[in-house]
Design a protein around this motif. Structure first.
Motif, PDB file in Angstrom:
ATOM      1  N   MET A   1       0.843  -1.191   0.000  1.00 17.64           N
ATOM      2  CA  MET A   1       0.000   0.000   0.000  1.00 17.64           C
ATOM      3  C   MET A   1       0.882   1.247   0.000  1.00 17.64           C
ATOM      4  SD  MET A   1      -2.644  -1.034   2.984  1.00 17.64           S
ATOM      5  CE  MET A   1      -4.333  -1.044   2.488  1.00 17.64           C
ATOM      6  N   CYS A   2       0.398   2.287  -0.663  1.00 17.36           N
ATOM      7  CA  CYS A   2       1.101   3.577  -0.668  1.00 17.36           C
ATOM      8  C   CYS A   2       1.100   4.132   0.751  1.00 17.36           C
ATOM      9  CB  CYS A   2       0.401   4.548  -1.618  1.00 17.36           C
ATOM     10  SG  CYS A   2       1.095   6.218  -1.581  1.00 17.36           S
ATOM     11  N   ARG A   3       2.275   4.522   1.212  1.00 19.49           N
ATOM     12  CA  ARG A   3       2.405   5.000   2.581  1.00 19.49           C
ATOM     13  C   ARG A   3       2.485   6.525   2.661  1.00 19.49           C
ATOM     14  NH1 ARG A   3       5.658  -0.189   3.211  1.00 19.49           N
ATOM     15  NH2 ARG A   3       7.230   0.886   2.014  1.00 19.49           N
ATOM     16  N   TRP A   4       1.841   7.209   1.702  1.00 20.26           N
ATOM     17  CA  TRP A   4       1.815   8.673   1.724  1.00 20.26           C
ATOM     18  C   TRP A   4       0.887   9.117   2.854  1.00 20.26           C
ATOM     19  CZ3 TRP A   4       4.678  12.200  -0.734  1.00 20.26           C
ATOM     20  CH2 TRP A   4       4.264  13.530  -0.674  1.00 20.26           C
TER      21      TRP A   4
ATOM     22  N   GLY B   1      -2.914   4.438   0.512  1.00 17.46           N
ATOM     23  CA  GLY B   1      -3.393   3.075   0.387  1.00 17.46           C
ATOM     24  C   GLY B   1      -3.399   2.497  -1.016  1.00 17.46           C
ATOM     25  N   HIS B   2      -3.150   3.307  -2.051  1.00 25.15           N
ATOM     26  CA  HIS B   2      -3.114   2.777  -3.417  1.00 25.15           C
ATOM     27  C   HIS B   2      -1.925   1.836  -3.593  1.00 25.15           C
ATOM     28  CE1 HIS B   2      -6.281   5.090  -5.421  1.00 25.15           C
ATOM     29  NE2 HIS B   2      -6.005   6.032  -4.531  1.00 25.15           N
ATOM     30  N   LYS B   3      -1.907   1.125  -4.707  1.00 23.87           N
ATOM     31  CA  LYS B   3      -0.807   0.198  -5.000  1.00 23.87           C
ATOM     32  C   LYS B   3       0.472   1.006  -5.239  1.00 23.87           C
ATOM     33  CE  LYS B   3       0.699  -3.482  -7.936  1.00 23.87           C
ATOM     34  NZ  LYS B   3       0.787  -4.042  -9.210  1.00 23.87           N
ATOM     35  N   PRO B   4       1.568   0.665  -4.537  1.00 23.20           N
ATOM     36  CA  PRO B   4       2.801   1.449  -4.708  1.00 23.20           C
ATOM     37  C   PRO B   4       3.510   1.148  -6.029  1.00 23.20           C
ATOM     38  CG  PRO B   4       3.171  -0.310  -3.142  1.00 23.20           C
ATOM     39  CD  PRO B   4       1.710  -0.352  -3.514  1.00 23.20           C
TER      40      PRO B   4
ATOM     41  N   SER C   1       9.212   1.612  -4.597  1.00 24.86           N
ATOM     42  CA  SER C   1       8.913   2.853  -3.897  1.00 24.86           C
ATOM     43  C   SER C   1       7.844   2.592  -2.837  1.00 24.86           C
ATOM     44  CB  SER C   1       8.399   3.895  -4.896  1.00 24.86           C
ATOM     45  OG  SER C   1       7.931   5.048  -4.230  1.00 24.86           O
ATOM     46  N   PRO C   2       7.860   3.357  -1.760  1.00 22.59           N
ATOM     47  CA  PRO C   2       6.791   3.199  -0.770  1.00 22.59           C
ATOM     48  C   PRO C   2       5.513   3.937  -1.169  1.00 22.59           C
ATOM     49  CG  PRO C   2       8.369   4.804  -0.005  1.00 22.59           C
ATOM     50  CD  PRO C   2       8.906   4.245  -1.301  1.00 22.59           C
TER      51      PRO C   2
END
Length: 144
Positions: A97-100, A114-117, A121-122
């Motif tokens: 999951m995207c950790r932004w 939460g999108h696909k990373p 990349s995180p």
């Protein structure tokens, strides 16, 4: 080697031609760049004629460095809601999951994209572009 009168005259001629102290030291031989600078200072020689910017040869490498990189548009996406209807939190985020971070970590509503990373990349594609842009692009955006 000392500064004989003929070497001083040669120094003055080279200085007036616009050569650098390093170039003059190599041409004279047996003196350092600093020795040339010191002698020029002691002689009180005026600043030499410097070619204008348009006359100086420009290296390809320097102009390639200053070329503006392409600006990619960052398309923000709404964060993904999990199966239970909540956003990804510190307790539910995974490495897939995207950790932004979104919001203030001190607030209850804080969550992650939460999108696909993107591979390696995180962050997802949009947030990776936002996080890893060249420094001059960041400065340009901050100024506008």
């Amino acid at each position: 080697m000392g500064w004989a009168d003929e070497r001083v005259e040669q120094l003055k001629g080279l200085w007036n031609e616009g050569l650098s102290a390093s170039q003059i030291a190599r041409a004279l031989g047996g003196v350092s760049r600093n020795a040339v600078i010191g002698k020029v200072h002691r002689l009180g020689l005026a600043g030499r004629a410097v070619p204008t910017r348009s006359d100086r040869p420009r290296s390809q490498r320097r102009s390639a460095i200053h070329a503006a990189p392409p600006v990619f548009e960052v398309i923000e996406q709404d964060p993904i809601k999990l199966d239970d209807g909540n956003f990804a939190t510190v307790l539910t985020i995974t490495d897939r999951m995207c950790r932004w971070p979104i919001g203030d970590p001190a607030e209850q509503e804080f969550h992650f994209c939460g999108h696909k990373p993107k591979a390696g990349s995180p962050y997802c594609e949009a947030h990776a572009r936002k996080a890893y842009q060249p420094q001059n692009v960041k400065a340009r955006r901050a100024a506008s």
